[in-house]
Design a protein around this motif. Structure first.
Motif, short mmCIF file in Angstrom:
data_model
loop_
_atom_site.label_atom_id
_atom_site.label_comp_id
_atom_site.label_asym_id
_atom_site.label_seq_id
_atom_site.Cartn_x
_atom_site.Cartn_y
_atom_site.Cartn_z
N LYS A 6 35.42 44.15 47.74
CA LYS A 6 36.65 43.36 47.74
C LYS A 6 36.40 42.03 47.02
O LYS A 6 35.39 41.38 47.24
CB LYS A 6 37.12 43.09 49.16
CG LYS A 6 38.58 42.67 49.23
CD LYS A 6 39.11 42.89 50.65
CE LYS A 6 40.46 42.27 50.89
NZ LYS A 6 41.57 42.59 50.15
N ARG A 7 37.32 41.68 46.14
CA ARG A 7 37.18 40.40 45.46
C ARG A 7 37.65 39.28 46.37
O ARG A 7 38.61 39.46 47.11
CB ARG A 7 38.06 40.37 44.21
CG ARG A 7 37.67 41.34 43.13
CD ARG A 7 38.71 41.26 42.03
NE ARG A 7 38.55 42.34 41.08
CZ ARG A 7 37.77 42.27 40.01
NH1 ARG A 7 37.09 41.19 39.76
NH2 ARG A 7 37.68 43.30 39.20
N PRO A 8 37.02 38.13 46.28
CA PRO A 8 37.49 37.01 47.11
C PRO A 8 38.91 36.59 46.74
O PRO A 8 39.73 36.31 47.59
CB PRO A 8 36.49 35.88 46.84
CG PRO A 8 35.68 36.31 45.68
CD PRO A 8 35.82 37.78 45.53
N THR A 9 39.20 36.55 45.43
CA THR A 9 40.58 36.30 45.02
C THR A 9 40.96 37.40 44.03
O THR A 9 40.11 37.87 43.29
CB THR A 9 40.74 34.95 44.31
OG1 THR A 9 39.59 34.75 43.51
CG2 THR A 9 40.86 33.81 45.29
N PRO A 10 42.23 37.81 44.03
CA PRO A 10 42.63 38.88 43.12
C PRO A 10 42.35 38.48 41.67
O PRO A 10 42.47 37.32 41.30
CB PRO A 10 44.14 39.00 43.35
CG PRO A 10 44.45 38.24 44.59
CD PRO A 10 43.36 37.26 44.79
N LYS A 230 58.24 35.22 48.75
CA LYS A 230 56.84 35.62 48.54
C LYS A 230 56.06 35.53 49.85
O LYS A 230 55.26 36.40 50.19
CB LYS A 230 56.20 34.71 47.49
CG LYS A 230 56.73 34.96 46.09
CD LYS A 230 55.95 34.18 45.05
CE LYS A 230 56.56 32.81 44.83
NZ LYS A 230 55.97 32.08 43.72
N LEU A 231 56.31 34.45 50.59
CA LEU A 231 55.59 34.23 51.85
C LEU A 231 55.88 35.36 52.84
O LEU A 231 54.96 35.88 53.49
CB LEU A 231 56.02 32.88 52.43
CG LEU A 231 55.29 32.38 53.66
CD1 LEU A 231 53.81 32.22 53.35
CD2 LEU A 231 55.87 31.05 54.11
N GLN A 234 53.93 38.47 51.92
CA GLN A 234 52.47 38.41 52.02
C GLN A 234 52.01 38.19 53.45
O GLN A 234 50.96 38.70 53.85
CB GLN A 234 51.94 37.26 51.15
CG GLN A 234 52.11 37.51 49.69
CD GLN A 234 51.51 36.40 48.87
OE1 GLN A 234 50.78 35.57 49.38
NE2 GLN A 234 51.81 36.38 47.59
N ALA A 235 52.69 37.37 54.20
CA ALA A 235 52.23 37.03 55.54
C ALA A 235 53.45 36.77 56.42
O ALA A 235 53.89 35.65 56.55
CB ALA A 235 51.33 35.80 55.48
N ARG A 237 53.97 36.64 59.60
CA ARG A 237 53.84 35.68 60.72
C ARG A 237 53.85 34.26 60.19
O ARG A 237 54.44 33.36 60.78
CB ARG A 237 52.53 35.92 61.49
CG ARG A 237 52.63 37.02 62.50
CD ARG A 237 51.45 36.99 63.46
NE ARG A 237 51.68 36.10 64.58
CZ ARG A 237 50.73 35.69 65.41
NH1 ARG A 237 49.48 36.07 65.20
NH2 ARG A 237 51.00 34.92 66.42
N ALA A 238 53.17 34.04 59.07
CA ALA A 238 53.15 32.70 58.48
C ALA A 238 54.55 32.31 58.05
O ALA A 238 54.93 31.15 58.13
CB ALA A 238 52.18 32.66 57.31
N ASN A 349 42.20 43.95 43.13
CA ASN A 349 41.69 43.45 44.41
C ASN A 349 40.25 43.86 44.70
O ASN A 349 39.63 43.30 45.58
CB ASN A 349 42.58 43.90 45.56
CG ASN A 349 43.76 42.96 45.75
OD1 ASN A 349 43.56 41.74 45.80
ND2 ASN A 349 44.95 43.50 45.80
N GLY B 341 47.03 34.33 58.00
CA GLY B 341 48.15 35.18 58.33
C GLY B 341 49.17 34.52 59.24
O GLY B 341 50.29 34.97 59.32
N HIS B 342 48.78 33.46 59.94
CA HIS B 342 49.77 32.79 60.78
C HIS B 342 49.92 31.32 60.35
O HIS B 342 50.98 30.90 59.92
CB HIS B 342 49.37 32.90 62.25
CG HIS B 342 50.47 32.48 63.20
ND1 HIS B 342 50.31 32.42 64.55
CD2 HIS B 342 51.73 32.10 62.97
CE1 HIS B 342 51.45 32.02 65.11
NE2 HIS B 342 52.32 31.82 64.16
N MET B 348 47.84 33.06 49.18
CA MET B 348 48.46 31.95 48.48
C MET B 348 47.46 30.81 48.32
O MET B 348 46.51 30.68 49.08
CB MET B 348 49.68 31.47 49.26
CG MET B 348 50.86 32.41 49.14
SD MET B 348 52.33 31.65 49.81
CE MET B 348 53.59 32.75 49.17
#
Lengths: 362, 511
Positions: A6-10, A230-231, A234-235, A237-238, A349, B341-342, B348
């Motif tokens: 897995k790459r740390p960043t895409p 976008k948020l 991707q996430a 919960r965030a 990725n 994630g939270h 990002m």
């Protein structure tokens, strides 16, 4: 040994390199498919990718590219917003049809009145039709937590039934001697969506696609709603932590993609297609899903991808008439493109490492 | 004591792209010894034990177990050689019962009935009572850990590795665990005990190896050293305790009354009738064992979960029905426990993550359009002020180490000059020096008149920063009491004592 790391960043390189790689792999696998069908693979690939641009009939086919790319880009750019937010509108085909039916119904209702207002009102009605059709999965999802993938997909078949009812019933041409199909818009100037420059294929739908691309680009890059989209994808919960209301986003994304698909429908019916007919549904709504991913869900990428996809449509038609390739082979060819794209996405990725077995177990 | 060596580690090294996780690490563990592995987060403890447990292969060096060369290529091989490990994060299935969970982790599980009998026998023999038929979803964190330990003990290990085992336990449960470990040690099982809690190591361990930046920087006999001396060996610098500037308490800023929230998750904890008030300039510490409603409490306060209108008030305004951004506008900010994630979006950039919660109070958008210049400046400010180690602010959040991201997340909230701030596990995974910095920043906010709520499972942290202490237990909050003069035993009782030790398991059934 092959190993995935897995790459740390895409990887930035591969996130744009994969579409190119996917197109190349599709050509190879498609060529093999054509060879198995007993056709010359090189000739087939050339017919699909080269002839529409530089072949004998390029002067006509180049225009056809814009005709096909316009609706694809318009629909795909709307879908990409939802896809980025994790909201899967698979039913753009239905919204496209409903846009065409609504728009055509408005235009035909006032036939043969001549007024400058008719065409703009038809456009609004088309957008409204697509929006309404997309609101059904949106409201069911926010109220009852149904799955928007299934609901929007099922509604495609409902829309197709309504389309055939329209073509054979309520929108049928009263002077058509009983044949299915509505009046032709090319004979009704107030409601016609003509080529803006003759021979270019450029009609108002293509202009709308450019505007939609710019609008979505600005929305995603500069606006807080684009950031929230976008948020949320991707996430989730965030996103809630950031104060994004998921239900509002569902309504917004489905509504916007529905309205854009509806626009594509009304531009198509009043322009290139010319009338409501039983076979009006051409699969743009589904192909746009491929276009959205091929363009990396990025508005500018989608613009490019819609042209590539239009090429396979135009070239595919050439290949089926000139070489006798079955239509299904062309569809399989387009499907392969999405398949290879999703497969090759792994590269952005993950890193592939080659390791020698001996070295590891020393 | 001259005891036979069980495990000898010689010159182990392991590199990942860009980092040397372990460099030339050597130490020995004697039979029956409890050996502490001490170090800050990122010091290389986890990589080292993963190599011993066969999850990671060393680049260089060798291990000798009971006189034989030992190079496990997978955990199964490690287990066959008598090495067992209890992980910090449990790998249990909530919907299965204890015996089924144990069977899943065994290489050759016996029949269920036989296994249940053995679980009972072993767990009671070591003072860790467990009912094999209970669903894991109904167990407390302490009991879940017992499942993991019993699973290891059933394999009759020679070396038991425990990674941060006490982070989820009440003080009483810690004592029970220590009795078990001492008993095991007396029977000749060696234990490799990983922790950064120094008092525990002093109480339990015979020897300690201290790691810093992947290298062994010292060994000691914990009983003979003070906690401070060990901490300084770990950090490689002298430490300052946070200072508490004396300030006057103002009026009540955050008030919570009869707050009840049903958990959205079937295995979560519902909040029941919670009430407390925090005054301007005051720090309220909320302690509790993981899974007793901390997450739910934070979400109710942040606005991610809505409550009754008048359950929560900020400076006299009812905010129970408001969303996170409306609350931020009133001056209430929060920092959730889960960073990736939270609190932050993993893929990002830091810049985008600064926008995530900073928009409202920092004015980062105009008519909905993002002011990327201001956002960049805000992110850059956090990185500088909180010493976030990152190549730049366009780096993705997931590329940062846990501690650095925690600094970024805390910094983002603290730099918004809040009137009320609620943080959950503010220094989790952060090294000692950075933890001290974060605590100091929270105290400074309080000194400026903010109401601060620190939710933490680290009792030492709560005692260090809080004026008053309340315990969260199964979704209920005890009445807050002043921290001054509170003993660790009293805290333990407030936290709910030792789960399951009173054979009071019936009471769980109603939950």
């Amino acid at each position: 040994m092959l190993r995935l790391e897995k790459r740390p960043t895409p990887s930035r390189f591969w996130s744009w390199g994969t579409p190119v790689l996917a197109v190349a792999l599709t050509m190879i696998a498609g060529g093999m498919l054509f060879a198995l069908l007993g056709k010359d693979p090189f000739l087939a690939i050339k017919t699909i990718f080269w002839d529409p641009l530089f072949g004998e009939f390029a002067w006509y086919l180049r225009g056809q590219l814009l005709v096909k790319a316009g609706p694809l880009a318009l629909i795909a750019v709307g879908l990409s917003l939802g896809f980025r937010a994790g909201i899967w509108n698979i039913g753009a085909e239905g919204q496209y049809i409903m846009g065409a039916v609504f728009g055509a119904a408005v235009g035909l209702a006032v036939y043969p009145t001549e007024s400058r207002l008719i065409f703009p009102v038809m456009i609004l009605a088309g957008a409204f039709g697509g929006w309404v059709w997309a609101m059904i999965p949106a409201i069911l999802k926010t109220r009852f937590n149904t799955n928007e993938i299934l609901v929007s997909l099922m509604l495609v078949y409902v829309a197709e039934t309504i389309l055939s009812k329209a073509a054979t019933g309520f929108l049928r041409n009263p002077e058509g001697h009983g044949f299915p199909g509505s009046r032709s818009f090319s004979n009704y100037p107030a409601a016609h969506n003509p080529e803006i420059f003759a021979g270019t294929g450029m009609h108002w739908g293509v202009v709308a696609a450019f505007i939609a691309v710019i609008f979505c680009y600005v929305l995603l890059q500069r606006h807080i709603v684009g950031f929230q989209i976008k948020l949320a994808g991707q996430a989730p919960r965030a996103a809630r932590f950031a104060g994004v209301d998921p239900n509002r986003l569902v309504v917004l994304c489905l509504g916007l993609s529905g309205a854009l698909a509806g626009l594509a429908g009304v531009f198509e019916v009043s322009g290139p297609a010319g009338q409501i007919s039983i076979d009006f549904s051409s699969g743009y709504g589904f192909t746009a899903i491929i276009v959205a991913f091929l363009g990396r869900l990025n508005p500018l990428g989608i613009l490019l991808a819609s042209l590539v996809m239009a090429l396979t449509y135009v070239g595919g038609e050439g290949a089926s008439t000139d070489l006798g390739l079955p239509k299904a082979a062309i569809q399989a060819f387009q499907g392969m493109l999405l398949f290879f794209l999703l497969g090759a996405d792994l590269l952005s990725n993950y890193r592939i490492r080659f390791t020698l077995i001996g070295k590891e177990t020393r | 004591m001259t005891r036979e060596n069980l495990l000898t580690i010689e010159g182990l090294s392991k590199s990942y792209p860009g980092v040397k996780a372990n460099e030339d690490v050597s130490f020995k563990i004697a039979t029956g010894e409890i050996h502490a592995l001490l170090g800050e987060n990122g010091a290389g403890k986890s990589t080292l034990v993963k190599m011993i447990y066969g999850l990671v292969r060393p680049d260089e060096g060798r291990m000798i177990l009971r006189g034989q060369s030992y190079a496990p290529s997978e955990p199964r091989e490690a287990r066959a050689s008598g090495v067992a490990m209890v992980f910090q994060h449990f790998s249990l299935f909530d919907a299965l019962n204890v015996a089924e969970n144990v069977a899943l982790g065994m290489d050759n599980p016996p029949k269920q009935r036989e296994l249940a009998a053995r679980i009972r026998e072993v767990s009671e023999g070591y003072g860790l009572p467990l009912d094999p038929a209970r669903l894991v979803g109904d167990l407390s964190a302490g009991e879940r850990q017992r499942v993991e330990i019993v699973r290891c003990l059933l394999q009759d290990p020679k070396l038991l590795i425990m990674d941060e085992p006490t982070s989820v336990l009440t003080p009483q449960e810690v004592n029970i665990l220590f009795d078990t470990l001492r008993k095991l040690s007396a029977e000749g099982t060696s234990i490799l005990y990983i922790s950064h809690k120094l008092e525990e190591i002093k109480a339990l361990c015979d020897e300690a190896t201290i790691l810093r930046r992947g290298k062994v920087v010292g060994t000691c006999t914990p009983r003979e050293k003070s906690a401070r001396e060990m901490a300084e060996m770990m950090v490689g610098a002298t430490l300052n305790s946070p200072e508490r500037p004396a300030g006057e308490l103002g009026e009540v800023s955050l008030e919570v009354r009869n707050l009840s929230v049903a958990s959205a998750n079937p295995f979560g904890t519902s909040l029941r009738d919670i009430g407390f008030a925090v005054r301007k300039g005051e720090v309220l510490g909320i302690g509790g064992v993981a899974g007793n409603g901390q997450d739910e409490l934070l979400m109710a306060l942040s606005g991610e979960a809505r409550t009754k209108r008048d359950s929560i008030q900020v400076n006299g305004t009812d905010i129970g029905e408001m969303g996170p951004n409306e609350r931020r506008r009133l001056g209430l900010v929060t920092a959730p426990e889960e960073r990736l994630g939270h609190a932050a979006a993993p893929d990002m950039s830091l810049m985008e993550n600064a926008l995530l919660s900073g928009d409202v109070r920092k004015g980062l958008t105009r008519k909905g359009f993002v002011d990327w210049g201001a956002t960049r400046a805000f992110a850059q400010g956090i990185v500088e002020k909180f010493d976030v180690r990152t190549p730049g602010i366009s780096t993705a959040a997931r590329a940062l180490s846990g501690g650095n991201l925690q600094k970024f997340v805390l910094g983002r909230e603290i730099m918004q000059d809040p009137e009320v701030i609620i943080v959950n596990q503010p220094t989790w995974g952060v090294d000692a020096a950075a933890a001290a910095f974060i605590r100091q920043a929270l105290l400074d906010l309080a000194a400026k008149g903010a109401a601060v709520v620190v939710i933490s499972q680290d009792i030492d942290e709560v005692m260090e920063v809080a004026d008053r202490f309340a315990a969260l237990n199964e979704g209920r909050l005890s009445p807050p009491v002043p921290t001054k003069g509170l003993t660790i035993d009293e805290i333990g009782l407030m936290l709910g004592g030792a789960h399951g030790m009173h054979k009071a398991e019936v009471s769980h059934a109603e939950a």
